[in-house]
Design a protein around this motif. Sequence first.
Motif, PDB file in Angstrom:
ATOM      1  N   LYS A 166       3.082 127.863  58.918  1.00  0.00           N
ATOM      2  CA  LYS A 166       3.581 128.815  58.303  1.00  0.00           C
ATOM      3  C   LYS A 166       2.738 128.977  56.451  1.00  0.00           C
ATOM      4  O   LYS A 166       3.036 128.860  55.690  1.00  0.00           O
ATOM      5  CB  LYS A 166       4.406 130.424  57.293  1.00  0.00           C
ATOM      6  CG  LYS A 166       5.364 130.293  59.805  1.00  0.00           C
ATOM      7  CD  LYS A 166       7.183 130.574  59.225  1.00  0.00           C
ATOM      8  CE  LYS A 166       7.970 131.040  61.048  1.00  0.00           C
ATOM      9  NZ  LYS A 166       9.315 131.297  60.385  1.00  0.00           N
ATOM     10  N   ARG A 168       0.279 131.328  53.680  1.00  0.00           N
ATOM     11  CA  ARG A 168      -0.487 132.498  53.534  1.00  0.00           C
ATOM     12  C   ARG A 168      -1.033 132.616  52.448  1.00  0.00           C
ATOM     13  O   ARG A 168      -1.208 131.795  51.258  1.00  0.00           O
ATOM     14  CB  ARG A 168       1.105 133.882  52.967  1.00  0.00           C
ATOM     15  CG  ARG A 168       0.974 134.746  54.114  1.00  0.00           C
ATOM     16  CD  ARG A 168       2.412 135.472  53.760  1.00  0.00           C
ATOM     17  NE  ARG A 168       3.683 136.043  55.261  1.00  0.00           N
ATOM     18  CZ  ARG A 168       3.865 137.083  54.703  1.00  0.00           C
ATOM     19  NH1 ARG A 168       4.546 138.035  53.278  1.00  0.00           N
ATOM     20  NH2 ARG A 168       4.317 137.304  56.034  1.00  0.00           N
ATOM     21  N   GLY A 185       3.966 129.198  51.540  1.00  0.00           N
ATOM     22  CA  GLY A 185       3.890 128.476  52.591  1.00  0.00           C
ATOM     23  C   GLY A 185       6.055 129.044  52.423  1.00  0.00           C
ATOM     24  O   GLY A 185       6.739 129.484  51.545  1.00  0.00           O
ATOM     25  N   TYR A 186       6.050 129.269  53.871  1.00  0.00           N
ATOM     26  CA  TYR A 186       7.712 129.987  54.092  1.00  0.00           C
ATOM     27  C   TYR A 186       8.756 129.033  54.109  1.00  0.00           C
ATOM     28  O   TYR A 186       8.957 127.878  54.788  1.00  0.00           O
ATOM     29  CB  TYR A 186       7.885 130.808  55.515  1.00  0.00           C
ATOM     30  CG  TYR A 186       8.491 131.274  55.765  1.00  0.00           C
ATOM     31  CD1 TYR A 186       9.016 132.543  54.607  1.00  0.00           C
ATOM     32  CD2 TYR A 186       9.921 130.917  56.972  1.00  0.00           C
ATOM     33  CE1 TYR A 186      10.411 133.370  55.017  1.00  0.00           C
ATOM     34  CE2 TYR A 186      10.874 131.531  55.948  1.00  0.00           C
ATOM     35  CZ  TYR A 186      11.067 133.011  55.972  1.00  0.00           C
ATOM     36  OH  TYR A 186      12.119 133.602  56.289  1.00  0.00           O
ATOM     37  N   HIS A 187      10.036 129.278  53.460  1.00  0.00           N
ATOM     38  CA  HIS A 187      11.005 128.110  53.074  1.00  0.00           C
ATOM     39  C   HIS A 187      12.216 128.404  53.962  1.00  0.00           C
ATOM     40  O   HIS A 187      12.699 129.740  53.627  1.00  0.00           O
ATOM     41  CB  HIS A 187      11.121 128.228  51.966  1.00  0.00           C
ATOM     42  CG  HIS A 187      12.618 127.675  50.716  1.00  0.00           C
ATOM     43  ND1 HIS A 187      13.428 126.524  51.379  1.00  0.00           N
ATOM     44  CD2 HIS A 187      11.774 126.133  50.411  1.00  0.00           C
ATOM     45  CE1 HIS A 187      14.063 125.939  50.938  1.00  0.00           C
ATOM     46  NE2 HIS A 187      12.697 125.532  49.709  1.00  0.00           N
ATOM     47  N   GLU A 188      12.308 127.746  54.410  1.00  0.00           N
ATOM     48  CA  GLU A 188      13.134 128.764  55.681  1.00  0.00           C
ATOM     49  C   GLU A 188      14.428 128.532  55.126  1.00  0.00           C
ATOM     50  O   GLU A 188      15.790 129.181  55.647  1.00  0.00           O
ATOM     51  CB  GLU A 188      13.446 127.499  56.896  1.00  0.00           C
ATOM     52  CG  GLU A 188      12.218 127.396  57.279  1.00  0.00           C
ATOM     53  CD  GLU A 188      11.999 128.739  58.740  1.00  0.00           C
ATOM     54  OE1 GLU A 188      13.619 129.527  58.880  1.00  0.00           O
ATOM     55  OE2 GLU A 188      10.837 128.963  59.618  1.00  0.00           O
ATOM     56  N   LYS A 191      14.493 130.913  52.780  1.00  0.00           N
ATOM     57  CA  LYS A 191      14.096 132.811  54.201  1.00  0.00           C
ATOM     58  C   LYS A 191      13.502 133.432  52.790  1.00  0.00           C
ATOM     59  O   LYS A 191      13.207 134.453  52.621  1.00  0.00           O
ATOM     60  CB  LYS A 191      15.300 133.541  53.843  1.00  0.00           C
ATOM     61  CG  LYS A 191      16.736 132.351  54.289  1.00  0.00           C
ATOM     62  CD  LYS A 191      16.001 132.223  56.440  1.00  0.00           C
ATOM     63  CE  LYS A 191      17.148 130.981  56.663  1.00  0.00           C
ATOM     64  NZ  LYS A 191      16.528 131.363  58.186  1.00  0.00           N
ATOM     65  N   LYS A 192      12.079 132.969  52.369  1.00  0.00           N
ATOM     66  CA  LYS A 192      11.116 133.632  51.889  1.00  0.00           C
ATOM     67  C   LYS A 192      10.191 132.283  51.569  1.00  0.00           C
ATOM     68  O   LYS A 192      10.050 131.518  51.921  1.00  0.00           O
ATOM     69  CB  LYS A 192      11.457 133.850  50.250  1.00  0.00           C
ATOM     70  CG  LYS A 192      11.783 133.012  48.992  1.00  0.00           C
ATOM     71  CD  LYS A 192      12.317 133.600  48.119  1.00  0.00           C
ATOM     72  CE  LYS A 192      12.377 132.401  46.651  1.00  0.00           C
ATOM     73  NZ  LYS A 192      12.406 133.052  45.702  1.00  0.00           N
ATOM     74  N   TRP A 193       9.300 133.389  50.987  1.00  0.00           N
ATOM     75  CA  TRP A 193       7.650 132.538  51.015  1.00  0.00           C
ATOM     76  C   TRP A 193       7.662 131.560  49.588  1.00  0.00           C
ATOM     77  O   TRP A 193       7.781 133.015  48.211  1.00  0.00           O
ATOM     78  CB  TRP A 193       6.251 133.600  50.895  1.00  0.00           C
ATOM     79  CG  TRP A 193       5.838 133.903  52.468  1.00  0.00           C
ATOM     80  CD1 TRP A 193       6.922 135.291  53.077  1.00  0.00           C
ATOM     81  CD2 TRP A 193       5.563 133.907  53.441  1.00  0.00           C
ATOM     82  NE1 TRP A 193       6.288 135.243  54.321  1.00  0.00           N
ATOM     83  CE2 TRP A 193       5.338 134.419  54.549  1.00  0.00           C
ATOM     84  CE3 TRP A 193       4.882 132.464  53.380  1.00  0.00           C
ATOM     85  CZ2 TRP A 193       5.167 134.121  55.998  1.00  0.00           C
ATOM     86  CZ3 TRP A 193       3.931 132.518  55.019  1.00  0.00           C
ATOM     87  CH2 TRP A 193       4.122 133.108  55.609  1.00  0.00           C
ATOM     88  N   ILE A 231      10.034 122.142  50.864  1.00  0.00           N
ATOM     89  CA  ILE A 231      10.393 123.096  52.643  1.00  0.00           C
ATOM     90  C   ILE A 231      10.948 122.084  53.025  1.00  0.00           C
ATOM     91  O   ILE A 231      11.951 122.870  54.636  1.00  0.00           O
ATOM     92  CB  ILE A 231       8.698 123.406  52.192  1.00  0.00           C
ATOM     93  CG1 ILE A 231       9.005 124.770  51.023  1.00  0.00           C
ATOM     94  CG2 ILE A 231       8.802 124.951  53.527  1.00  0.00           C
ATOM     95  CD1 ILE A 231       7.727 125.635  50.726  1.00  0.00           C
TER      96      ILE A 231
END
Length: 261
Positions: A166, A168, A185-188, A191-193, A231
Amino acid sequence: MIFLQMGFEEMPTNNYVESSFWNFDALFQPQQHPARDSHDTFFLRDPSTTKTLPEDYVERVKQIHESGGHGSRGYGYDWKREEANKNLLRTHTTAVSSRMLYALAKKPFEAKRYYSIDRVFRNEAVDRTHLAEFHQIEGLICDRGLSLGDLQGVLHDFFSRLGMSKLRFKPAYNPYTEPSMEIFGYHEGLKKWVEVGNSGMFRPEMLLPMGLPEDVTVIAWGLSLERPTMILYGIDNIRDLFGHKVDLSLIKSNPICRIGL
């Protein structure tokens, strides 16, 4: 291993001390840029200055800063050699990239893919996502006919091999790249970019004074080693990963990477 699979060769990054010329000036970063002052840079007291620089190249860099060239207007200020001579702890491994590209320009051109992974230093406050010293991962491709689409494609390939699918991109400004993009990158866990790197195409004002052909372009990106690791392992405080309070159970509970040769 990922870089090797993608056909890159490693740059020599064994010198932590660098001159301001290679760290800033060769990258078309103006001498009045705030990143160059003591708020962001660790300058050396002894030895405080470098002794040798390639004089013909220094003169071309001075010219492009002061009055431009190659279609650029430059910055229109009095470039000072004494500023370029100052020694510092390198703020990025792009200082090594500038040396490698200058060496490449002195020979008949051939396309190259370079990478490096090593420590850099920033004089900034320590918090959950920042350290005064960290590890930078850098990659660049030097070839004819490269575009922003090539850069985005390489970044998706690179980060997907890290397990980060993921991504952007956000337009950004860098003195030595145009166009420039921040990479998120999306940090699981959070819960945010999260910003994981920076990228762009090196400017003609950087490449042409080196002597590279006019039709050669360079795409490049850099990121910290720590943030992608956070991440991948769900860590939300960088001080849990790097420093004297590291929990060694993280190492014990994860499989070792074995590389077959």
